[in-house]
Design an enzyme around this catalytic site. Structure first.
Site, PDB file in Angstrom:
ATOM      1  N   ARG A 161     -12.898 -39.846  85.911  1.00 10.74           N
ATOM      2  CA  ARG A 161     -11.488 -39.969  85.525  1.00 10.74           C
ATOM      3  C   ARG A 161     -10.894 -38.676  84.986  1.00 10.74           C
ATOM      4  NH1 ARG A 161     -14.057 -44.309  83.515  1.00 10.74           N
ATOM      5  NH2 ARG A 161     -13.293 -46.408  83.965  1.00 10.74           N
ATOM      6  N   HIS A 302     -14.677 -29.566  69.503  1.00 15.37           N
ATOM      7  CA  HIS A 302     -14.761 -30.914  70.080  1.00 15.37           C
ATOM      8  C   HIS A 302     -13.558 -31.772  69.683  1.00 15.37           C
ATOM      9  CE1 HIS A 302     -17.850 -34.052  71.705  1.00 15.37           C
ATOM     10  NE2 HIS A 302     -16.611 -34.375  72.045  1.00 15.37           N
TER      11      HIS A 302
HETATM   12  C1  GLV Z   1     -15.706 -37.395  73.273  1.00 15.47           C
HETATM   13  O1  GLV Z   1     -16.366 -36.441  73.508  1.00 15.47           O
HETATM   14  C2  GLV Z   1     -16.051 -38.718  73.632  1.00 15.47           C
HETATM   15  O2  GLV Z   1     -17.133 -38.929  74.208  1.00 15.47           O
HETATM   16  O3  GLV Z   1     -15.266 -39.616  73.332  1.00 15.47           O
HETATM   17  C1  GLV Z   2     -16.311 -39.293  82.547  1.00 10.41           C
HETATM   18  O1  GLV Z   2     -17.004 -40.233  82.276  1.00 10.41           O
HETATM   19  C2  GLV Z   2     -14.953 -39.432  82.993  1.00 10.41           C
HETATM   20  O2  GLV Z   2     -14.420 -40.538  82.895  1.00 10.41           O
HETATM   21  O3  GLV Z   2     -14.436 -38.410  83.464  1.00 10.41           O
END
Ligand code: GLV
Ligand code: GLV
Length: 337
Positions: A161, A302
């Site tokens: 996504r 992050h």
């Molecule tokens: C952020 O890195 C998440 O996994 O929500």
């Molecule tokens: C990863 O899991 C994404 O949704 O891009």
């Protein structure tokens, strides 16, 4: 007796209300929005049916053992699930909820920002201003120049996504082509969240392997999950294949990129720059970290999903996943066992 749930943070208002409205639960909750103590969590988990936790809370066998066989649901306030021992939850038939759809836009926005910051040397440029060096650096035609985004080939390691939402944003910038690598190299992506593969205005195609992706991309976006097979897939060999004017952006998990190799690649000019939202060993990054000596590297702590609306939605969806899991109903998003 009411079922016990443990929540490792105070949550944003609408989510907190939803949680407190579930009157059939015994709610045990860490009192602040700062990380909870591991020892507190292990102690409180005993006899819990559900645990709502953050990506900074390790969900391993130790925690599951501490909870015991009452534990039926983990609701993670995150898209990534590398902090969860997936095999252990599969064995114990524990359901795992997560929040992938809530944060797609926020992280895709940030990815575009990091691409542009890396190409246009925003971190380096701002550093000059902050350290009073602008007076020694009058405007000149080549001052702080970097590669343009128009006309580039953008390569995605992982094409879920977030990667697809990033591509959707990049097409209006005039990129000319996209390549992607999923767990089946050379194969079309399983999902097409935005119709980019069918009717995209630019060619979007699977790369045959990492070498092709590294060699042909002007921008590499790391957006895959961290698993044993993606750890350090961006390593020194990868950087050697990359173009000298290419930038690397990592919005996934730090350990997908070999940090030492990245430092060397920047030092020797194997690549032009990097934009990172994550890094190995975060958050224990000191100001003397070798990567921070690389002016062409932008590092953020992050914050990919950190917009107000997104964090609210993640909180609400985490609570919904927890409650649905306890009732045996469908979650907003559940990780396939
Ligand atoms: C952020 O890195 C998440 O996994 O929500
Ligand atoms: C990863 O899991 C994404 O949704 O891009």
């Amino acid at each position: 007796s009411p079922r016990k749930v443990v929540v490792t943070r105070q949550l944003i208002e609408p989510a907190q209300k939803l949680l407190e409205a579930a009157s059939d639960l015994e709610l045990i909750q860490w009192p602040t929005d700062q990380p909870c103590d591991r020892s507190w969590l292990l102690e409180q988990a005993k006899g819990a049916s559900g645990i709502l936790l953050m990506l900074s809370d390790k969900c391993d066998k130790e925690l599951m053992d501490a909870a015991g066989d009452t534990l039926k649901v983990i609701a993670s306030f995150s898209v990534g699930t590398d902090h969860v021992d997936r095999e252990a939850i599969r064995e114990r038939k524990i359901r795992l909820g997560y929040t992938p759809s809530a944060l797609t836009d926020a992280v895709a926005d940030l990815t575009v920002m990091l691409i542009l910051m890396a190409q246009r040397r925003a971190g380096e440029a701002m550093g000059k201003v902050l350290t009073g060096q602008w007076p020694q650096m009058p405007w000149s035609p080549l001052l702080m120049t970097g590669p343009q985004i128009r006309g580039t080939t953008v390569g995605f390691l992982g094409f879920g996504r977030i990667a697809q939402a990033t591509l959707q944003r990049l097409i209006p910038f005039g990129i000319s082509k996209a390549l992607y690598l999923t767990s089946k190299p050379g194969q079309p992506a399983k999902e097409d969240h935005y119709g980019l593969l069918k009717e995209g205005s630019i060619p979007v195609s699977p790369a045959s392997d990492w070498k092709q992706l590294a060699a042909e991309s002007d921008v590499v976006v790391v957006g895959c999950a961290l698993t044993p097979s993606t750890r350090h897939i961006v390593n020194s060999e990868f950087f050697h294949q990359m173009k000298k004017l290419a930038v690397l952006v990592n919005i996934a998990r730090g350990p997908v990129v070999d940090t030492d190799a990245l430092v060397s690649a920047l030092e020797t000019g194997d690549i032009f720059g990097a934009g990172l939202d994550v890094i190995e060993n975060e958050p224990n990054i000191q100001a003397d970290h070798p990567l921070l000596k690389q002016p062409r590297c932008v590092l953020l702590p992050h914050v990919g999903s950190a917009n107000i609306e997104t964090r609210e939605q993640m909180a609400v969806e985490s609570v919904k996943n927890l409650l649905a899991g306890l009732k045996g109903e469908a979650m907003v998003n559940e990780v396939e066992p």
